[in-house]
Design an enzyme around this catalytic site. Structure first.
Site, short mmCIF file in Angstrom:
data_model
loop_
_atom_site.label_atom_id
_atom_site.label_comp_id
_atom_site.label_asym_id
_atom_site.label_seq_id
_atom_site.Cartn_x
_atom_site.Cartn_y
_atom_site.Cartn_z
N ASP A 1 -2.75 -1.46 1.70
CA ASP A 1 -3.34 -0.14 1.91
C ASP A 1 -2.90 0.84 0.83
O ASP A 1 -1.82 0.71 0.25
CB ASP A 1 -2.94 0.40 3.29
CG ASP A 1 -1.43 0.58 3.42
OD1 ASP A 1 -0.98 1.66 3.81
OD2 ASP A 1 -0.72 -0.39 3.08
N GLU A 2 -3.75 1.86 0.55
CA GLU A 2 -3.39 3.03 -0.26
C GLU A 2 -2.75 2.66 -1.59
O GLU A 2 -1.77 3.28 -2.00
CB GLU A 2 -2.48 3.96 0.56
CG GLU A 2 -3.21 4.48 1.80
CD GLU A 2 -2.35 5.38 2.68
OE1 GLU A 2 -2.87 6.38 3.16
OE2 GLU A 2 -1.17 5.06 2.86
N1 IFG Z 1 -1.82 5.83 6.49
C1 IFG Z 1 -0.84 4.88 5.95
C2 IFG Z 1 0.44 4.71 6.74
C3 IFG Z 1 0.91 6.00 7.40
C4 IFG Z 1 -0.24 6.58 8.20
C5 IFG Z 1 0.23 7.76 9.05
C6 IFG Z 1 -2.13 3.07 6.97
C7 IFG Z 1 -2.63 1.65 6.89
C8 IFG Z 1 -1.34 6.97 7.26
N2 IFG Z 1 -1.48 3.55 5.87
O1 IFG Z 1 -2.30 3.71 7.99
O2 IFG Z 1 1.47 4.24 5.88
O3 IFG Z 1 1.38 6.91 6.43
O4 IFG Z 1 -0.75 8.13 9.99
#
Ligand code: IFG
Length: 482
Positions: free
Chosen positions: A297-298
């Site tokens: 992710d991200e």
């Molecule tokens: N998105 C990030 C997480 C966390 C989350 C907090 C995912 C897959 C926001 N990645 O959710 O690491 O920071 O709500």
């Protein structure tokens, strides 16, 4: 069995009016499963203060847990499968019948909820329940990276989710703020990468013995552990621990904030893949379950081309270790590998192209829509902790949706409720965000869609507040429920 308050609601309930069974002080338990028998005896002894000896079979047993290979003869219900059970209560006895020990465990959870939470008489309403889960993968995630939580807290979380028939614990073991699983070949991951957390606290790290304890505790409650090593992004803790993992050979400082997307492994360096192979090899050896979660992710600091090439090199490593890849749904465009599972965490009405790419490649989905089941979302503006980027999530929001209608054409393996811990530092804060929404997600994952209705659910759920209080579990007194 009229007006029972069991959560998740069983698939089939056949009340026998005017019939009930009352445990007396001389009641005995017989069980074909030593583990489940001991679990039941422990729970009942704590509540009733009866001796409740466990004996080997025989008619005198008031409570029998029976392993019965043929679960097909449950009348017109049909086969209740490997996690289903039948519970029959008449004036003389209680009998739970299942094909497996997991089925007996789930029948026991239902039985415990049919009994008063405290104080006798210990009476169970008469009738028959035949029950089986809708989805195979019924999970919750605990992020132990943003804030570290020790083995006892993880075990307490396992107790909570297994009482509601969830069978997966996803542990988010690495991120920018902390590395949480010792790796023998890379010892600084624990000593340096584990020594921080959001806000600058000491952090911490599971030894491999700690992780094995968690796995064993989970297995005794029929919960499979899914370990996540997030990559190529969310890797500052590893980069901080080992300068050679960084493209320029310089280690960044420990990170104690809450931003995301700024870190990446050096996808062009061979040492990166040695590192990943070593880490995944040791984690796989400690993990009896079928899944390794590689995050994905991200990865905002990794070019799309590099990201796809990275996954092409990493995904086969998981297969070579005999495990199945799970990844956040951004892995969808990457060439799939056998059995891959994409975990969907999008929000809003339109599924994005990454999850549609995963579906098009035949990936199975675990659904974690952030605007429905992200337990770190605030309930309301007034919730003192939690985030709100995906919206406000009340218990009803978490409950009132149909997983089969979220992503067109998807093969849904199951549902998972993640608890991210940027704003969560204590057990009380875990409880506040987890209850009462986790039982809502558990019913979504277990019960038939046509057996679920919000007004019926919230009436049943309201009866669980006193049970949580007796168990020392805190909860948000959602005004739509309590
Ligand atoms: N998105 C990030 C997480 C966390 C989350 C907090 C995912 C897959 C926001 N990645 O959710 O690491 O920071 O709500």
């Amino acid at each position: 069995m009229n007006d029972i308050t069991v959560v998740p609601v069983p698939a089939r309930v056949e009340p026998a009016s005017g019939v009930s069974f009352t445990f007396s002080a001389d009641a005995v338990i017989s069980s074909d499963s030593a583990g489940v028998g001991a679990y039941l005896a422990s729970a009942l002894r704590a509540a009733t203060e009866f001796a409740l000896p466990i004996v080997e079979g025989g008619p005198q047993s008031a409570i029998s847990l029976r392993l019965d290979g043929d679960s097909g003869d449950s009348g017109d219900f049909g086969d209740f499968g490997d996690e289903g059970y039948e519970l029959v209560v008449d004036a003389e006895r209680v009998v739970v019948r299942a094909r497996t020990e997991a089925g007996l465990f789930y029948g026991v959870q239902t039985l415990l909820q049919l009994l008063p939470a405290a104080n006798g008489p210990w009476t169970v309403p008469g009738g028959r329940i035949v029950d089986a889960p809708r989805f195979a993968y019924r999970g919750a995630m605990l992020d132990v990276s943003r804030h570290f939580f020790g083995v006892e807290v993880v075990e307490r979380f396992i107790d909570a989710i297994s009482r509601y028939k969830m069978n997966v614990l996803h542990l988010h073991l690495s991120d920018d703020q902390g590395w949480r699983i010792a790796i023998e070949k890379w010892p600084e991951l624990a000593t340096v990468g584990g020594a921080s957390q959001v806000g600058g606290g000491a952090g911490g790290c599971f030894s491999q013995a700690d992780y094995a304890r968690i796995v064993d505790y989970a297995a005794a409650r029929f919960v499979t552990v899914v370990p996540e090593i997030d990559m190529p992004g969310h890797t500052n803790a590893a980069l901080h621990a080992y300068p050679e993992l960084n493209a320029d050979g310089v280690a960044p400082a420990a990170y104690t904030g809450v931003d995301v997307g700024f870190s990446t492994l050096a996808v062009g360096r061979d040492v990166t893949y040695d590192f990943i192979r070593d880490v995944l090899t040791e984690v796989a050896a400690l993990t009896p379950g079928p899944y390794l979660h590689i995050g994905g992710d991200e990865a905002q600091s990794t070019s799309t081309e590099d990201y796809l090439a990275f996954l092409d090199r990493v995904q086969p490593i998981v297969g070579e270790l005999g495990k199945t890849v799970v990844g956040w749904h951004q892995i969808g465009p990457a060439r799939t590998v056998s059995g891959r599972v994409a975990q969907y965490w999008g929000h809003g009405p339109a599924p994005d192209e990454d999850v549609l790419a995963a579906v098009a490649q035949g990936d199975r989905l675990v659904l974690s829509p952030a605007d429905r089941v992200y337990l770190d979302m605030k309930y309301t503006r007034e919730t003192p902790i939690g985030l709100d980027w995906a919206g406000l999530v009340t218990t009803r929001t978490a409950y009132d949706w149909d997983p089969d209608r979220l992503i067109p054409g998807a093969m849904v393996l199951g549902i998972e409720a993640p608890l991210w811990t940027e704003t969560v530092a204590t057990v009380a804060e875990i409880d506040l965000l987890t209850f009462p929404r986790l039982p809502a997600v558990a019913e979504l994952a277990w019960s038939p869609q046509d057996a679920r209705e919000w007004n019926d659910f919230r009436a049943r759920l309201a009866a669980h507040g006193p049970r949580w209080t007796l168990l020392g579990i805190g909860f948000h007194p959602d005004p739509e429920v309590f």
